[in-house]
Design an enzyme around this catalytic site. Structure first.
Site, PDB file in Angstrom:
ATOM      1  N   ASN A   9       0.866  -1.183   0.000  1.00 42.04           N
ATOM      2  CA  ASN A   9       0.000   0.000   0.000  1.00 42.04           C
ATOM      3  C   ASN A   9       0.898   1.228   0.000  1.00 42.04           C
ATOM      4  OD1 ASN A   9      -1.817   2.036   0.496  1.00 42.04           O
ATOM      5  ND2 ASN A   9      -2.272   1.430   2.616  1.00 42.04           N
ATOM      6  N   TRP A  10       0.998   1.864  -1.151  1.00 38.82           N
ATOM      7  CA  TRP A  10       1.926   2.990  -1.275  1.00 38.82           C
ATOM      8  C   TRP A  10       1.380   4.264  -0.643  1.00 38.82           C
ATOM      9  CZ3 TRP A  10       4.457   3.057  -6.834  1.00 38.82           C
ATOM     10  CH2 TRP A  10       5.027   1.801  -7.086  1.00 38.82           C
ATOM     11  N   LYS A  11       0.110   4.258  -0.321  1.00 41.29           N
ATOM     12  CA  LYS A  11      -0.550   5.447   0.235  1.00 41.29           C
ATOM     13  C   LYS A  11      -0.313   6.654  -0.700  1.00 41.29           C
ATOM     14  CE  LYS A  11       0.079   3.469   4.748  1.00 41.29           C
ATOM     15  NZ  LYS A  11      -0.016   3.651   6.176  1.00 41.29           N
ATOM     16  N   HIS A  95      -9.513   1.063   4.885  1.00 39.48           N
ATOM     17  CA  HIS A  95      -8.249   1.298   5.605  1.00 39.48           C
ATOM     18  C   HIS A  95      -8.527   2.275   6.754  1.00 39.48           C
ATOM     19  CE1 HIS A  95      -4.160   2.533   6.500  1.00 39.48           C
ATOM     20  NE2 HIS A  95      -3.760   1.453   5.845  1.00 39.48           N
ATOM     21  N   GLU A  97      -6.950   4.699   7.840  1.00 39.54           N
ATOM     22  CA  GLU A  97      -6.721   6.116   7.503  1.00 39.54           C
ATOM     23  C   GLU A  97      -7.935   6.704   6.798  1.00 39.54           C
ATOM     24  OE1 GLU A  97      -2.965   5.593   5.495  1.00 39.54           O
ATOM     25  OE2 GLU A  97      -2.041   5.053   7.403  1.00 39.54           O
ATOM     26  N   GLU A 167      -5.678  -5.136  10.672  1.00 36.55           N
ATOM     27  CA  GLU A 167      -4.686  -4.077  10.861  1.00 36.55           C
ATOM     28  C   GLU A 167      -4.973  -3.342  12.166  1.00 36.55           C
ATOM     29  OE1 GLU A 167      -2.546  -2.917   7.062  1.00 36.55           O
ATOM     30  OE2 GLU A 167      -4.196  -1.531   7.319  1.00 36.55           O
ATOM     31  N   GLY A 173       2.313   2.011  10.861  1.00 36.79           N
ATOM     32  CA  GLY A 173       3.289   3.094  10.710  1.00 36.79           C
ATOM     33  C   GLY A 173       4.004   3.465  11.999  1.00 36.79           C
ATOM     34  N   SER A 213       3.275  -2.357  10.522  1.00 39.74           N
ATOM     35  CA  SER A 213       4.725  -2.390  10.744  1.00 39.74           C
ATOM     36  C   SER A 213       5.362  -3.735  10.393  1.00 39.74           C
ATOM     37  CB  SER A 213       5.043  -1.994  12.191  1.00 39.74           C
ATOM     38  OG  SER A 213       4.593  -0.676  12.439  1.00 39.74           O
ATOM     39  N   GLY A 234       2.678  -1.092   4.399  1.00 36.20           N
ATOM     40  CA  GLY A 234       2.757   0.322   4.044  1.00 36.20           C
ATOM     41  C   GLY A 234       4.198   0.725   3.794  1.00 36.20           C
ATOM     42  N   GLY A 235       4.833   1.261   4.836  1.00 35.43           N
ATOM     43  CA  GLY A 235       6.189   1.821   4.720  1.00 35.43           C
ATOM     44  C   GLY A 235       7.180   0.920   3.998  1.00 35.43           C
TER      45      GLY A 235
HETATM   46  C1  PEP Z   1      -0.855   0.134   6.187  1.00 40.88           C
HETATM   47  O1  PEP Z   1      -0.905   1.323   5.962  1.00 40.88           O
HETATM   48  O2  PEP Z   1      -1.749  -0.612   5.766  1.00 40.88           O
HETATM   49  C2  PEP Z   1       0.282  -0.374   6.948  1.00 40.88           C
HETATM   50  C3  PEP Z   1       0.216  -1.581   7.416  1.00 40.88           C
HETATM   51  O3  PEP Z   1       1.337   0.485   7.108  1.00 40.88           O
HETATM   52  P1  PEP Z   1       2.776   0.110   7.770  1.00 40.88           P
HETATM   53  O4  PEP Z   1       3.221  -1.178   7.136  1.00 40.88           O
HETATM   54  O5  PEP Z   1       3.650   1.255   7.417  1.00 40.88           O
HETATM   55  O6  PEP Z   1       2.546  -0.050   9.234  1.00 40.88           O
END
Ligand code: PEP
Length: 254
Positions: A9-11, A95, A97, A167, A173, A213, A234-235
């Site tokens: 997920n590049w956001k 999500h 966010e 999640e 994050g 994470s 994500g990251g």
């Molecule tokens: C996400 O945004 O779905 C996520 C899991 O982010 P991260 O891996 O950065 O925690």
């Protein structure tokens, strides 16, 4: 047998130019690796170029959101038909966010799920609790409410096209991943909910990911849990080598 699935997920990151560079690098690292299904979800602006680049590779395209409207006067929205036309196989929905910054309710998420399925796009539906909810023992309750809104609108033939992603919001994050045992406990619970609502065969078929994470340091222990079918990342999906390590977690020496 559920095939492992790693979703990036590049956001709201990467211009088109940057996306081209990242995807080319990813292709070099993961092409011909068949043990894991790989999905990348770039921002809308990069979907077309991504689709062109990943043709004839094992990387699959996903988006990060859709409108629950069909088409028309909804300025700024992107429809499921548009994503279908561009070649998206998956879309991330619900999500945290989007739920918290854009006030998406579980009912909105359910409408989006319907819309995606109407156009043959598989929803990756995120569910998960906040820290205060975990600390007050409400994790199962939250996950159950969020999943119930989805169950409400889907029959047996439709639910098999869904991927769930557990999640926990406090893990996204933050660098603080859930332990494999805690993640697995809630994922098993989601599987039980699916089994109770539909049937055991469907519950065993459906893929449920963990997100929060995920990194090359913890992916192997997470994936060692039989109920965890993959990761929503994500990251760590923004760097090709790091992401490829997650995709090839079976080969990591830790
Ligand atoms: C996400 O945004 O779905 C996520 C899991 O982010 P991260 O891996 O950065 O925690």
């Amino acid at each position: 047998m559920r095939k492992p699935l790693i979703v990036g997920n590049w956001k709201m990151n990467k211009t088109v130019t940057e996306s081209i560079g990242l995807i080319k690098e990813m292709i070099d690292f993961v092409q011909d690796y068949e043990q894991t299904e790989v999905v990348i979800c770039p921002p809308f602006t990069s979907l077309w170029v991504a689709r062109e680049l990943i043709q004839d590779t094992n990387i699959v395209l996903g988006a990060q959101n859709i409108s629950y409207h069909n088409e028309g006067a909804y300025t700024g929205e992107v429809s499921a038909r548009m994503l279908q036309n561009i070649g998206c196989d998956y879309v991330i929905l619900g999500h945290s966010e989007r739920r918290s910054y854009f006030q998406e309710s579980s009912e909105d998420v359910a409408k989006k799920v319907r819309q995606a399925l109407n156009f043959g796009i598989k929803p990756i539906v995120c569910v998960g609790e906040r820290l205060v909810e975990r600390e007050t023992g409400k994790a199962r309750e939250i996950v159950s409410e969020e999943a119930a809104a989805i169950f409400e609108v889907l029959n047996k033939q439709e639910i098999v096209n869904i991927v769930f992603a557990y999640e926990p919001i406090w893990a996204i994050g933050t660098g603080k991943s859930a332990t494999p045992q805690d993640a697995s406990e809630i994922i098993k619970y989601i599987r039980t909910l699916v089994g109770n609502k539909y049937d055991e065969t469907i519950a065993q078929h459906i893929r449920i990911l963990y997100g929060g994470s995920v990194s090359p340091e913890n992916i192997k222990s997470l994936m060692a849990e039989p109920d965890i079918d993959g990761a929503l990342v994500g990251g760590a999906s923004l760097q090709a080598l790091t992401f490829s390590k997650l995709v090839k977690f079976q080969q990591l020496q830790l």
